[in-house]
Design a protein around this motif. Structure first.
Motif, PDB file in Angstrom:
ATOM      1  N   VAL A  48       0.836  -1.202   0.000  1.00 22.57           N
ATOM      2  CA  VAL A  48       0.000   0.000   0.000  1.00 22.57           C
ATOM      3  C   VAL A  48       0.872   1.253   0.000  1.00 22.57           C
ATOM      4  N   LEU A  49       1.917   1.255   0.797  1.00 21.49           N
ATOM      5  CA  LEU A  49       2.829   2.405   0.822  1.00 21.49           C
ATOM      6  C   LEU A  49       3.401   2.664  -0.568  1.00 21.49           C
ATOM      7  N   GLU A  50       3.857   1.612  -1.226  1.00 17.14           N
ATOM      8  CA  GLU A  50       4.436   1.781  -2.560  1.00 17.14           C
ATOM      9  C   GLU A  50       3.410   2.344  -3.544  1.00 17.14           C
ATOM     10  N   LYS A  51       2.198   1.849  -3.489  1.00 18.42           N
ATOM     11  CA  LYS A  51       1.153   2.323  -4.397  1.00 18.42           C
ATOM     12  C   LYS A  51       0.805   3.782  -4.104  1.00 18.42           C
ATOM     13  N   ILE A  52       0.730   4.155  -2.834  1.00 17.14           N
ATOM     14  CA  ILE A  52       0.446   5.546  -2.467  1.00 17.14           C
ATOM     15  C   ILE A  52       1.542   6.471  -2.983  1.00 17.14           C
ATOM     16  N   LEU A  53       2.790   6.072  -2.825  1.00 19.24           N
ATOM     17  CA  LEU A  53       3.901   6.896  -3.316  1.00 19.24           C
ATOM     18  C   LEU A  53       3.824   7.062  -4.828  1.00 19.24           C
ATOM     19  N   GLU A  54       3.578   5.970  -5.545  1.00 19.59           N
ATOM     20  CA  GLU A  54       3.485   6.052  -7.005  1.00 19.59           C
ATOM     21  C   GLU A  54       2.326   6.940  -7.444  1.00 19.59           C
ATOM     22  N   LYS A  55       1.165   6.762  -6.825  1.00 20.00           N
ATOM     23  CA  LYS A  55       0.000   7.555  -7.200  1.00 20.00           C
ATOM     24  C   LYS A  55       0.211   9.036  -6.863  1.00 20.00           C
ATOM     25  N   SER A  56       0.838   9.317  -5.744  1.00 20.37           N
ATOM     26  CA  SER A  56       1.101  10.709  -5.362  1.00 20.37           C
ATOM     27  C   SER A  56       2.039  11.379  -6.353  1.00 20.37           C
ATOM     28  N   MET A  57       3.117  10.686  -6.725  1.00 19.89           N
ATOM     29  CA  MET A  57       4.042  11.252  -7.708  1.00 19.89           C
ATOM     30  C   MET A  57       3.341  11.437  -9.049  1.00 19.89           C
ATOM     31  N   HIS A  58       2.583  10.445  -9.470  1.00 18.24           N
ATOM     32  CA  HIS A  58       1.849  10.529 -10.729  1.00 18.24           C
ATOM     33  C   HIS A  58       0.922  11.736 -10.741  1.00 18.24           C
ATOM     34  N   ASP A  59       0.129  11.896  -9.681  1.00 22.08           N
ATOM     35  CA  ASP A  59      -0.841  12.985  -9.632  1.00 22.08           C
ATOM     36  C   ASP A  59      -0.163  14.349  -9.554  1.00 22.08           C
ATOM     37  N   PHE A  60       0.946  14.441  -8.838  1.00 24.38           N
ATOM     38  CA  PHE A  60       1.707  15.688  -8.765  1.00 24.38           C
ATOM     39  C   PHE A  60       2.255  16.057 -10.142  1.00 24.38           C
ATOM     40  N   LEU A  61       2.851  15.090 -10.813  1.00 24.76           N
ATOM     41  CA  LEU A  61       3.400  15.341 -12.149  1.00 24.76           C
ATOM     42  C   LEU A  61       2.296  15.633 -13.166  1.00 24.76           C
ATOM     43  N   PHE A  62       1.150  14.967 -13.023  1.00 29.62           N
ATOM     44  CA  PHE A  62       0.026  15.239 -13.907  1.00 29.62           C
ATOM     45  C   PHE A  62      -0.455  16.681 -13.732  1.00 29.62           C
ATOM     46  N   ALA A  63      -0.507  17.149 -12.487  1.00 27.90           N
ATOM     47  CA  ALA A  63      -0.929  18.536 -12.225  1.00 27.90           C
ATOM     48  C   ALA A  63       0.037  19.528 -12.871  1.00 27.90           C
ATOM     49  N   ILE A  64       1.323  19.242 -12.811  1.00 27.46           N
ATOM     50  CA  ILE A  64       2.313  20.103 -13.462  1.00 27.46           C
ATOM     51  C   ILE A  64       2.090  20.100 -14.972  1.00 27.46           C
ATOM     52  N   GLN A  65       1.909  18.913 -15.552  1.00 28.53           N
ATOM     53  CA  GLN A  65       1.697  18.784 -16.992  1.00 28.53           C
ATOM     54  C   GLN A  65       0.420  19.505 -17.432  1.00 28.53           C
ATOM     55  N   GLU A  66      -0.661  19.289 -16.680  1.00 29.65           N
ATOM     56  CA  GLU A  66      -1.939  19.901 -17.026  1.00 29.65           C
ATOM     57  C   GLU A  66      -1.883  21.423 -16.922  1.00 29.65           C
ATOM     58  N   SER A  67      -1.243  21.938 -15.886  1.00 32.78           N
ATOM     59  CA  SER A  67      -1.095  23.387 -15.748  1.00 32.78           C
ATOM     60  C   SER A  67      -0.330  23.968 -16.925  1.00 32.78           C
ATOM     61  N   ASN A  68       0.696  23.274 -17.335  1.00 34.79           N
ATOM     62  CA  ASN A  68       1.482  23.738 -18.478  1.00 34.79           C
ATOM     63  C   ASN A  68       0.649  23.691 -19.762  1.00 34.79           C
ATOM     64  N   ASP A  69      -0.059  22.573 -19.962  1.00 30.68           N
ATOM     65  CA  ASP A  69      -0.857  22.418 -21.182  1.00 30.68           C
ATOM     66  C   ASP A  69      -1.972  23.460 -21.267  1.00 30.68           C
ATOM     67  N   LEU A  70      -2.542  23.821 -20.119  1.00 30.12           N
ATOM     68  CA  LEU A  70      -3.617  24.815 -20.085  1.00 30.12           C
ATOM     69  C   LEU A  70      -3.075  26.240 -19.986  1.00 30.12           C
ATOM     70  N   ASP A  71      -1.758  26.329 -19.858  1.00 35.88           N
ATOM     71  CA  ASP A  71      -1.071  27.617 -19.755  1.00 35.88           C
ATOM     72  C   ASP A  71      -1.618  28.470 -18.605  1.00 35.88           C
ATOM     73  N   SER A  72      -1.852  27.808 -17.479  1.00 34.06           N
ATOM     74  CA  SER A  72      -2.277  28.533 -16.286  1.00 34.06           C
ATOM     75  C   SER A  72      -1.827  27.775 -15.043  1.00 34.06           C
ATOM     76  N   GLY A  73      -1.649  28.489 -13.979  1.00 31.15           N
ATOM     77  CA  GLY A  73      -1.305  27.848 -12.717  1.00 31.15           C
ATOM     78  C   GLY A  73       0.165  27.541 -12.576  1.00 31.15           C
ATOM     79  N   LEU A  74       0.434  26.379 -12.065  1.00 30.59           N
ATOM     80  CA  LEU A  74       1.763  25.944 -11.677  1.00 30.59           C
ATOM     81  C   LEU A  74       2.688  25.719 -12.876  1.00 30.59           C
TER      82      LEU A  74
END
Length: 124
Positions: A48-74
């Motif tokens: 469970v710890l490993e899955k939480i770490l992977e999902k957290s990194m994935h979601d953090f990186l996705f937020a960075i990617q999405e902000s860049n793609d939408l040209d707003s935010g982070l």
């Protein structure tokens, strides 16, 4: 930086926790509770710890990617370059055989090589 700070440090903390290395009262209480679990239950906690770490990194990186793609935010820059523009799928960089975990992590998994003996050694 992502692998070291969001993943490896947390795995190091977890391993220290189950080995009883940490001295805070909270850590001692967690260690005592973890020590009472069966080997199978301890393995589930590690999974469970490993899955939480992977999902957290994935979601953090996705937020960075999405902000860049939408040209707003982070926007995140490393060495003067926008990290989201260096990858087509930033949030996928952590996975695969040649992904960031495989290339940069000190821990290929929370339980090295998915060998269940590691957990017996940690709790013995």
């Amino acid at each position: 930086m992502i692998i070291d700070n969001l993943r490896d440090k947390q795995i190091d903390w977890f391993k220290g926790l189950i080995q009883g290395k940490w001295r805070s009262q909270e850590s001692k209480e967690f260690h005592a509770k973890l020590s009472k679990l069966t080997q199978e239950e301890k393995q589930v906690v590690a999974d469970v710890l490993e899955k939480i770490l992977e999902k957290s990194m994935h979601d953090f990186l996705f937020a960075i990617q999405e902000s860049n793609d939408l040209d707003s935010g982070l926007k995140v820059f490393m060495d003067g370059e926008n990290v989201a523009e260096l990858s087509d799928v930033l949030h996928g960089e952590i996975f695969t055989e040649d992904g960031w975990i495989e290339r940069f992590s000190r821990h290929k998994s929370v339980y090295e090589n998915k060998d269940t003996n590691w957990i017996k050694k940690l709790f013995s």
